[in-house]
Design a protein around this motif. Sequence first.
Motif, PDB file in Angstrom:
ATOM      1  N   ASP A  45      47.520  26.623  45.565  1.00 13.68           N
ATOM      2  CA  ASP A  45      46.714  25.623  46.264  1.00 13.68           C
ATOM      3  C   ASP A  45      47.659  24.653  46.973  1.00 13.68           C
ATOM      4  N   ASP A 122      34.207  30.651  35.914  1.00 13.53           N
ATOM      5  CA  ASP A 122      34.625  30.538  37.315  1.00 13.53           C
ATOM      6  C   ASP A 122      33.700  29.582  38.072  1.00 13.53           C
ATOM      7  N   VAL A 143      35.289  33.500  51.548  1.00 17.58           N
ATOM      8  CA  VAL A 143      36.041  33.828  50.336  1.00 17.58           C
ATOM      9  C   VAL A 143      35.793  35.320  50.056  1.00 17.58           C
ATOM     10  N   ARG A 145      34.856  37.947  46.979  1.00 18.22           N
ATOM     11  CA  ARG A 145      34.358  37.988  45.596  1.00 18.22           C
ATOM     12  C   ARG A 145      34.454  39.383  45.007  1.00 18.22           C
ATOM     13  N   ILE A 186      35.438  34.586  42.304  1.00 15.34           N
ATOM     14  CA  ILE A 186      36.207  34.537  43.560  1.00 15.34           C
ATOM     15  C   ILE A 186      37.607  35.105  43.320  1.00 15.34           C
ATOM     16  N   ARG A 189      40.364  32.555  47.485  1.00 17.13           N
ATOM     17  CA  ARG A 189      39.737  31.291  47.893  1.00 17.13           C
ATOM     18  C   ARG A 189      40.062  30.992  49.354  1.00 17.13           C
ATOM     19  N   SER A 194      44.588  33.823  47.686  1.00 16.39           N
ATOM     20  CA  SER A 194      44.429  34.368  46.333  1.00 16.39           C
ATOM     21  C   SER A 194      43.536  33.402  45.549  1.00 16.39           C
ATOM     22  N   SER A 195      43.477  33.635  44.242  1.00 11.98           N
ATOM     23  CA  SER A 195      42.759  32.712  43.363  1.00 11.98           C
ATOM     24  C   SER A 195      43.569  32.640  42.081  1.00 11.98           C
ATOM     25  N   TYR A 196      43.248  31.696  41.238  1.00  9.30           N
ATOM     26  CA  TYR A 196      43.929  31.591  39.955  1.00  9.30           C
ATOM     27  C   TYR A 196      43.853  32.922  39.191  1.00  9.30           C
ATOM     28  N   HIS A 197      42.637  33.505  39.107  1.00  7.66           N
ATOM     29  CA  HIS A 197      42.455  34.709  38.284  1.00  7.66           C
ATOM     30  C   HIS A 197      43.301  35.889  38.786  1.00  7.66           C
TER      31      HIS A 197
END
Length: 286
Positions: A45, A122, A143, A145, A186, A189, A194-197
Amino acid sequence: MTFTTRFAPSPTGPLHLGHAYSAMLAHDMAATAGGTFLLRIEDIDQSRARPEWEAQIYEDLEWLELRWPKPVMRQSERLPRYREALDQLTAMGLTYACRCNRADIEAAAGAPQEGVPQFGPDGRIYPGICRGRLTDEATETDVIRLNMEKAVLAAELRSFTETGPAFPGTHTLAPDTLISSVGDIILVRRNMGSSYHLSVVADDADQGITCAVRGADLFEATQIHVLLQSLLGLPTPVYHHHNLIRDENGKRLAKRDDARAIAKYRAEGATPQDIREMVGLPASSG
Ligand code: GLU
């Protein structure tokens, strides 16, 4: 397999007592097992990450007498790796582009129904408005998913071992729970790539993490990580979710809790052993 663990802070604010606990516990567990303690900077982020917070993380952890191999892994340098993981899921037909904003999701979710969870690990459980769209259609403002109903069919029902105090034992993925209480998470993002997961799963695998030590607040997210590991053909580490350090009112510490920043204790003349004592860890053997 050598015990390998990590501390994975986001450089979005000062490290506080809770972070110090997490980092020292992971470091101690690695030392006891004769293994390795790694550091990873979770800075996908970029709107919130700041170089000065990253510098402060290194300084605070060194002051706490923790040592780790360098160079450290930084998520902002790994976007192609996350893209590769996403492409793998897309090739399996499990992803879609979503243009919904918060208001669209709130409106479609409708009135809360008894017994039907509205929020999962999430965030708000996605009502599926864009589920028919293709990933290729994604624009800058979309985004990406994961279609959870398809994902649970494609994945094996993996189990993971939890060694932390709150949820010890073996936990097996539960498809119905993933669909009803987690939903279409997600993977990418807006403006992040990417995303945290998605990142945490690729990173833990690439760093050879055998035991992920982190706060109990992330326990519910672990089923998402184990599902993604199964889909991507990555190993599942052992998890150790530790109790959270709380303030005297029982509230968990947050980044904005500057009063408990490590830097503040340092400035007041505390020693690393004082910090260990404050969070209930045994004195370091040096
Ligand atoms: N970056 C996350 C945090 O600061 C930790 C993620 C993890 O340990 O899996 O809470």
